[in-house]
Design a protein around this motif. Structure first.
Motif, short mmCIF file in Angstrom:
data_model
loop_
_atom_site.label_atom_id
_atom_site.label_comp_id
_atom_site.label_asym_id
_atom_site.label_seq_id
_atom_site.Cartn_x
_atom_site.Cartn_y
_atom_site.Cartn_z
N ALA A 19 0.84 -1.21 0.00
CA ALA A 19 0.00 0.00 0.00
C ALA A 19 0.87 1.26 0.00
CB ALA A 19 -0.92 -0.01 1.23
N LEU A 20 1.97 1.24 0.74
CA LEU A 20 2.86 2.41 0.76
C LEU A 20 3.49 2.63 -0.62
CD1 LEU A 20 4.59 1.81 4.21
CD2 LEU A 20 3.11 3.75 3.66
N THR A 21 3.95 1.54 -1.22
CA THR A 21 4.59 1.64 -2.53
C THR A 21 3.60 2.16 -3.57
OG1 THR A 21 6.01 -0.19 -1.91
CG2 THR A 21 5.93 0.35 -4.24
N LYS A 22 2.38 1.64 -3.50
CA LYS A 22 1.35 2.04 -4.47
C LYS A 22 1.12 3.55 -4.42
CE LYS A 22 -3.57 1.08 -5.15
NZ LYS A 22 -4.15 1.99 -4.15
N ASP A 23 1.20 4.14 -3.23
CA ASP A 23 0.99 5.59 -3.09
C ASP A 23 2.30 6.38 -3.10
OD1 ASP A 23 -1.67 5.13 -3.07
OD2 ASP A 23 -2.08 6.17 -1.19
N ASN A 24 3.34 5.74 -3.62
CA ASN A 24 4.63 6.43 -3.82
C ASN A 24 5.32 6.89 -2.55
OD1 ASN A 24 4.90 6.21 -6.63
ND2 ASN A 24 3.31 7.78 -6.87
N PHE A 25 5.15 6.13 -1.47
CA PHE A 25 5.94 6.41 -0.27
C PHE A 25 7.18 5.52 -0.31
CE2 PHE A 25 1.77 7.79 1.25
CZ PHE A 25 2.10 8.99 1.86
N GLY A 26 8.33 6.12 -0.03
CA GLY A 26 9.54 5.32 0.11
C GLY A 26 9.58 4.73 1.51
N ALA A 27 9.89 3.44 1.60
CA ALA A 27 9.90 2.80 2.93
C ALA A 27 10.98 1.73 2.99
CB ALA A 27 8.53 2.18 3.22
N THR A 28 11.50 1.54 4.20
CA THR A 28 12.45 0.46 4.46
C THR A 28 11.89 -0.39 5.58
OG1 THR A 28 14.34 1.80 3.82
CG2 THR A 28 14.79 -0.05 5.25
N LYS A 29 11.98 -1.71 5.39
CA LYS A 29 11.46 -2.63 6.41
C LYS A 29 12.63 -3.25 7.18
CE LYS A 29 8.91 -5.72 4.17
NZ LYS A 29 7.90 -6.78 3.94
#
Ligand code: 2BA
Length: 109
Positions: A19-29
């Motif tokens: 969901a984050l990627t779909k809305d163009n948020f950069g994230a690291t897990k």
């Protein structure tokens, strides 16, 4: 800019990541471990512009749900070994534990 740290249950991590990627948020897990249950969980690091923080929080809220989990308290949790009977107890975990922090500077080389 803000840095969001969101600690979520492993079961929610793929859905949240998508969901984050779909809305163009950069994230690291990061694979992390809760101090109380000593079980695996997932920590997301998300760098966001100030005006998108609320959108990111909405996505986290919508994709992470609270669940009951059983745990057996250990003798180290305030009972003596003599009287210790390991009855499992139910603990509510999550949806998500979220910290929002200011970012002094951001570089992307
Ligand atoms: P855990 O530390 O494994 O905690 C799992 C759940 O156990 C917690 O869910 C809470 O419902 C319960 N719990 C935690 N400490 C407790 C205690 N001393 N006595 C009784 N019950 C307790 P959540 O609050 O939703 O937290 C989920 C995870 O978020 C935690 O896993 C931990 O990894 C992280 N977390 C929670 N609060 C935090 C904080 N203040 N700082 C850093 N991480 C935190």
């Amino acid at each position: 800019m803000k840095l969001i740290f969101a600690i979520v249950q492993d079961q929610d991590s793929n859905r949240l990541s998508d969901a984050l990627t779909k809305d163009n948020f950069g994230a690291t897990k990061l694979a992390t471990t809760g101090g109380f249950l000593k079980a695996g969980n997932t920590t997301f690091i998300i760098g966001v512009e100030d005006d998108r923080v609320d959108d990111a929080l909405d996505i986290i809220r919508d994709n992470c749900k609270a669940r009951e989990q059983m745990m057996t308290p250990s003798a180290s949790l305030g009972v003596t070994v003599d009287t210790y009977v390991p009855y499992p107890i139910e603990v509510q975990v999550g949806g998500a534990t979220v910290f929002v922090m200011p970012v002094e500077s951001f570089h992307h080389f």
